[in-house]
Design a protein around this motif. Structure first.
Motif, PDB file in Angstrom:
ATOM      1  N   GLU A  74       0.810  -1.245  -0.020  1.00 37.16           N
ATOM      2  CA  GLU A  74       0.033   0.104   0.045  1.00 37.16           C
ATOM      3  C   GLU A  74       0.903   1.227   0.014  1.00 37.16           C
ATOM      4  OE1 GLU A  74      -2.485  -0.622   3.444  1.00 37.16           O
ATOM      5  OE2 GLU A  74      -3.998  -1.658   2.193  1.00 37.16           O
ATOM      6  N   ALA A  75       2.087   1.049   0.632  1.00 33.51           N
ATOM      7  CA  ALA A  75       3.000   2.461   0.683  1.00 33.51           C
ATOM      8  C   ALA A  75       3.472   2.660  -0.546  1.00 33.51           C
ATOM      9  CB  ALA A  75       3.938   2.259   1.665  1.00 33.51           C
ATOM     10  N   ALA A  76       3.466   1.676  -1.427  1.00 32.88           N
ATOM     11  CA  ALA A  76       4.281   1.617  -2.768  1.00 32.88           C
ATOM     12  C   ALA A  76       3.379   2.146  -3.846  1.00 32.88           C
ATOM     13  CB  ALA A  76       4.967   0.269  -3.239  1.00 32.88           C
ATOM     14  N   ILE A  77       1.942   1.610  -3.651  1.00 32.91           N
ATOM     15  CA  ILE A  77       0.903   2.101  -4.462  1.00 32.91           C
ATOM     16  C   ILE A  77       0.481   3.617  -4.157  1.00 32.91           C
ATOM     17  CG2 ILE A  77      -1.419   1.385  -5.102  1.00 32.91           C
ATOM     18  CD1 ILE A  77       0.778  -0.336  -6.302  1.00 32.91           C
ATOM     19  N   ASP A  78       0.492   3.743  -2.925  1.00 38.37           N
ATOM     20  CA  ASP A  78      -0.212   5.161  -2.459  1.00 38.37           C
ATOM     21  C   ASP A  78       0.701   6.534  -3.086  1.00 38.37           C
ATOM     22  OD1 ASP A  78      -2.188   4.211  -1.034  1.00 38.37           O
ATOM     23  OD2 ASP A  78      -1.507   4.300   0.746  1.00 38.37           O
ATOM     24  N   GLN A  79       1.862   6.043  -3.067  1.00 38.22           N
ATOM     25  CA  GLN A  79       2.679   6.983  -3.951  1.00 38.22           C
ATOM     26  C   GLN A  79       2.314   7.477  -5.312  1.00 38.22           C
ATOM     27  OE1 GLN A  79       6.936   6.458  -3.480  1.00 38.22           O
ATOM     28  NE2 GLN A  79       6.711   5.305  -1.641  1.00 38.22           N
ATOM     29  N   VAL A  80       1.469   6.483  -6.059  1.00 34.53           N
ATOM     30  CA  VAL A  80       1.037   6.783  -7.192  1.00 34.53           C
ATOM     31  C   VAL A  80      -0.279   7.460  -7.077  1.00 34.53           C
ATOM     32  CG1 VAL A  80       0.355   5.695  -9.226  1.00 34.53           C
ATOM     33  CG2 VAL A  80       2.486   5.210  -8.226  1.00 34.53           C
ATOM     34  N   PHE A  91       0.252   3.408 -12.103  1.00 30.83           N
ATOM     35  CA  PHE A  91      -0.287   2.384 -11.158  1.00 30.83           C
ATOM     36  C   PHE A  91       0.224   1.136 -11.478  1.00 30.83           C
ATOM     37  CE2 PHE A  91      -3.079  -0.967 -10.059  1.00 30.83           C
ATOM     38  CZ  PHE A  91      -3.449  -0.691  -8.722  1.00 30.83           C
ATOM     39  N   VAL A  92       0.148   0.666 -13.008  1.00 32.70           N
ATOM     40  CA  VAL A  92       0.582  -0.772 -13.419  1.00 32.70           C
ATOM     41  C   VAL A  92       1.998  -0.978 -13.240  1.00 32.70           C
ATOM     42  CG1 VAL A  92       0.999  -1.863 -15.390  1.00 32.70           C
ATOM     43  CG2 VAL A  92      -1.295  -0.796 -15.056  1.00 32.70           C
ATOM     44  N   LEU A  93       2.591   0.149 -13.561  1.00 26.16           N
ATOM     45  CA  LEU A  93       4.166  -0.199 -13.372  1.00 26.16           C
ATOM     46  C   LEU A  93       4.464  -0.203 -11.602  1.00 26.16           C
ATOM     47  CD1 LEU A  93       5.730   2.448 -15.702  1.00 26.16           C
ATOM     48  CD2 LEU A  93       5.688  -0.203 -15.900  1.00 26.16           C
ATOM     49  N   ALA A  94       3.879   0.555 -11.017  1.00 29.56           N
ATOM     50  CA  ALA A  94       4.063   0.444  -9.560  1.00 29.56           C
ATOM     51  C   ALA A  94       3.745  -0.826  -8.983  1.00 29.56           C
ATOM     52  CB  ALA A  94       3.506   1.403  -8.642  1.00 29.56           C
ATOM     53  N   TYR A  95       2.485  -1.538  -9.409  1.00 29.95           N
ATOM     54  CA  TYR A  95       2.123  -2.891  -9.007  1.00 29.95           C
ATOM     55  C   TYR A  95       3.186  -3.875  -9.366  1.00 29.95           C
ATOM     56  CZ  TYR A  95      -1.066  -6.786  -8.548  1.00 29.95           C
ATOM     57  OH  TYR A  95      -1.719  -8.036  -8.188  1.00 29.95           O
ATOM     58  N   GLY A 133      -7.660   0.571  -4.506  1.00 33.25           N
ATOM     59  CA  GLY A 133      -6.803   1.800  -5.155  1.00 33.25           C
ATOM     60  C   GLY A 133      -7.076   1.932  -6.713  1.00 33.25           C
ATOM     61  N   LEU A 134      -6.868   0.507  -7.321  1.00 34.34           N
ATOM     62  CA  LEU A 134      -7.047   0.566  -8.578  1.00 34.34           C
ATOM     63  C   LEU A 134      -8.456   1.079  -9.191  1.00 34.34           C
ATOM     64  CD1 LEU A 134      -6.356  -0.131 -11.472  1.00 34.34           C
ATOM     65  CD2 LEU A 134      -6.812  -2.471 -11.090  1.00 34.34           C
ATOM     66  N   GLY A 135      -9.446   0.629  -8.292  1.00 36.06           N
ATOM     67  CA  GLY A 135     -10.785   0.888  -8.504  1.00 36.06           C
ATOM     68  C   GLY A 135     -11.001   2.469  -8.249  1.00 36.06           C
ATOM     69  N   THR A 136     -10.497   2.907  -6.953  1.00 36.63           N
ATOM     70  CA  THR A 136     -10.458   4.465  -6.862  1.00 36.63           C
ATOM     71  C   THR A 136     -10.240   5.067  -8.041  1.00 36.63           C
ATOM     72  OG1 THR A 136     -10.432   4.008  -4.811  1.00 36.63           O
ATOM     73  CG2 THR A 136      -9.783   6.266  -5.223  1.00 36.63           C
ATOM     74  N   LEU A 137      -8.694   4.759  -8.509  1.00 35.97           N
ATOM     75  CA  LEU A 137      -8.417   5.431  -9.944  1.00 35.97           C
ATOM     76  C   LEU A 137      -9.103   5.558 -11.242  1.00 35.97           C
ATOM     77  CD1 LEU A 137      -5.811   7.142 -10.831  1.00 35.97           C
ATOM     78  CD2 LEU A 137      -4.744   4.841 -11.412  1.00 35.97           C
ATOM     79  N   LEU A 138      -9.781   4.388 -11.174  1.00 34.05           N
ATOM     80  CA  LEU A 138     -10.579   4.203 -12.391  1.00 34.05           C
ATOM     81  C   LEU A 138     -11.870   4.900 -12.491  1.00 34.05           C
ATOM     82  CD1 LEU A 138     -10.356   0.316 -13.039  1.00 34.05           C
ATOM     83  CD2 LEU A 138      -9.414   2.242 -14.576  1.00 34.05           C
ATOM     84  N   LEU A 139     -12.567   5.327 -11.273  1.00 32.50           N
ATOM     85  CA  LEU A 139     -13.541   5.840 -10.886  1.00 32.50           C
ATOM     86  C   LEU A 139     -13.199   7.293 -11.029  1.00 32.50           C
ATOM     87  CD1 LEU A 139     -15.251   4.197  -7.666  1.00 32.50           C
ATOM     88  CD2 LEU A 139     -16.380   4.269 -10.122  1.00 32.50           C
ATOM     89  N   LYS A 140     -12.064   7.821 -10.866  1.00 34.73           N
ATOM     90  CA  LYS A 140     -11.612   9.083 -10.901  1.00 34.73           C
ATOM     91  C   LYS A 140     -11.539   9.266 -12.243  1.00 34.73           C
ATOM     92  CE  LYS A 140      -7.662  12.150  -9.949  1.00 34.73           C
ATOM     93  NZ  LYS A 140      -6.316  12.077  -9.593  1.00 34.73           N
ATOM     94  N   LEU A 141     -11.070   8.536 -13.039  1.00 36.28           N
ATOM     95  CA  LEU A 141     -10.806   8.748 -14.667  1.00 36.28           C
ATOM     96  C   LEU A 141     -12.304   8.728 -14.974  1.00 36.28           C
ATOM     97  CD1 LEU A 141      -7.827   6.439 -15.269  1.00 36.28           C
ATOM     98  CD2 LEU A 141      -7.962   9.009 -15.174  1.00 36.28           C
ATOM     99  N   GLN A 142     -13.290   8.094 -14.756  1.00 35.95           N
ATOM    100  CA  GLN A 142     -14.506   8.033 -15.269  1.00 35.95           C
ATOM    101  C   GLN A 142     -15.113   9.280 -15.040  1.00 35.95           C
ATOM    102  OE1 GLN A 142     -17.496   5.266 -13.755  1.00 35.95           O
ATOM    103  NE2 GLN A 142     -17.808   4.531 -15.715  1.00 35.95           N
TER     104      GLN A 142
END
Length: 203
Positions: A74-80, A91-95, A133-142
């Motif tokens: 989560e710490a790694a992904i949250d930075q993104v 996100f994909v690269l961080a994952y 976090g992935l879903g949150t990012l996708l919702l934001k983009l939507q």
């Protein structure tokens, strides 16, 4: 005297955290299968019975190591995710990089040792929640108009996660790909998903 032979004085909470820290280092060095409470006690410098105040058995220890691994993920992904200009590529690269560079921690999070025949609803919920976090990012983009309003973001998230997880497991299991290629494949998969849902921006 080596660190494995030393005897340290720990406060109750300090010992648990030390066991988790050393446990993560051990699994990265020797693998999950080779970890044992006895070996961990020897490494930390305490008697084996001291471990049973914190972990009733190896499975209990693995679940604790899994939760710590989730914290690191989560710490790694949250930075993104928290970056104002976060993109799906980021996100994909961080994952992929976390899973590739920390294979044992990734296994502790999502591998069979902590999922098959283990009745721990709290851990399983925590692990699933870490990927919101992935879903949150996708919702934001939507909401910004980059993904069509009629796209089911939940299903899109699940497809994207399944793709990333499968790719990372294939790499970590030694089935295919080089360390560099796995990133390129992940970005290519994202490009295909974007094309399928008609998302052409942002990058």
């Amino acid at each position: 005297m080596s660190s494995n032979q030393e005897r340290h004085n720990y406060h109750h909470g300090d010992l648990r955290q030390s066991l988790i820290d050393h446990g993560l280092r051990m699994v990265s060095e020797v693998g999950i299968g080779a970890l044992s409470l006895r070996k961990l006690a020897e490494r930390v410098g305490v008697s084996p019975p001291a471990l049973y105040h914190h972990f009733k058995n190896k499975q209990d220890l693995l679940l604790a190591l899994g939760e710590a691994s989730i914290d690191h993920f989560e710490a790694a992904i949250d930075q993104v995710i928290k970056h104002p200009n976060a993109s799906l590529n980021d996100f994909v690269l961080a994952y992929v990089r976390f899973a590739r560079d920390n294979p044992e921690q990734y296994e502790l999070m999502l591998g069979r040792d902590n999922w098959h025949d283990v009745d721990n609803t709290a851990f399983h919920k925590r692990a699933r929640d870490s990927f919101r976090g992935l879903g949150t990012l996708l919702l934001k983009l939507q909401s910004q108009g980059h993904i069509a309003a009629d796209i089911n973001v939940l299903r899109l998230t699940q497809v994207a996660w399944a793709t990333l997880h499968g790719l990372c497991r294939m790499y970590n299991d030694g089935l295919a790909f080089s360390a560099e290629t796995v990133e390129d494949i992940a970005l290519h998969a994202l490009s295909l998903i974007r094309g399928a849902i008609g998302q052409h921006s942002p990058p």
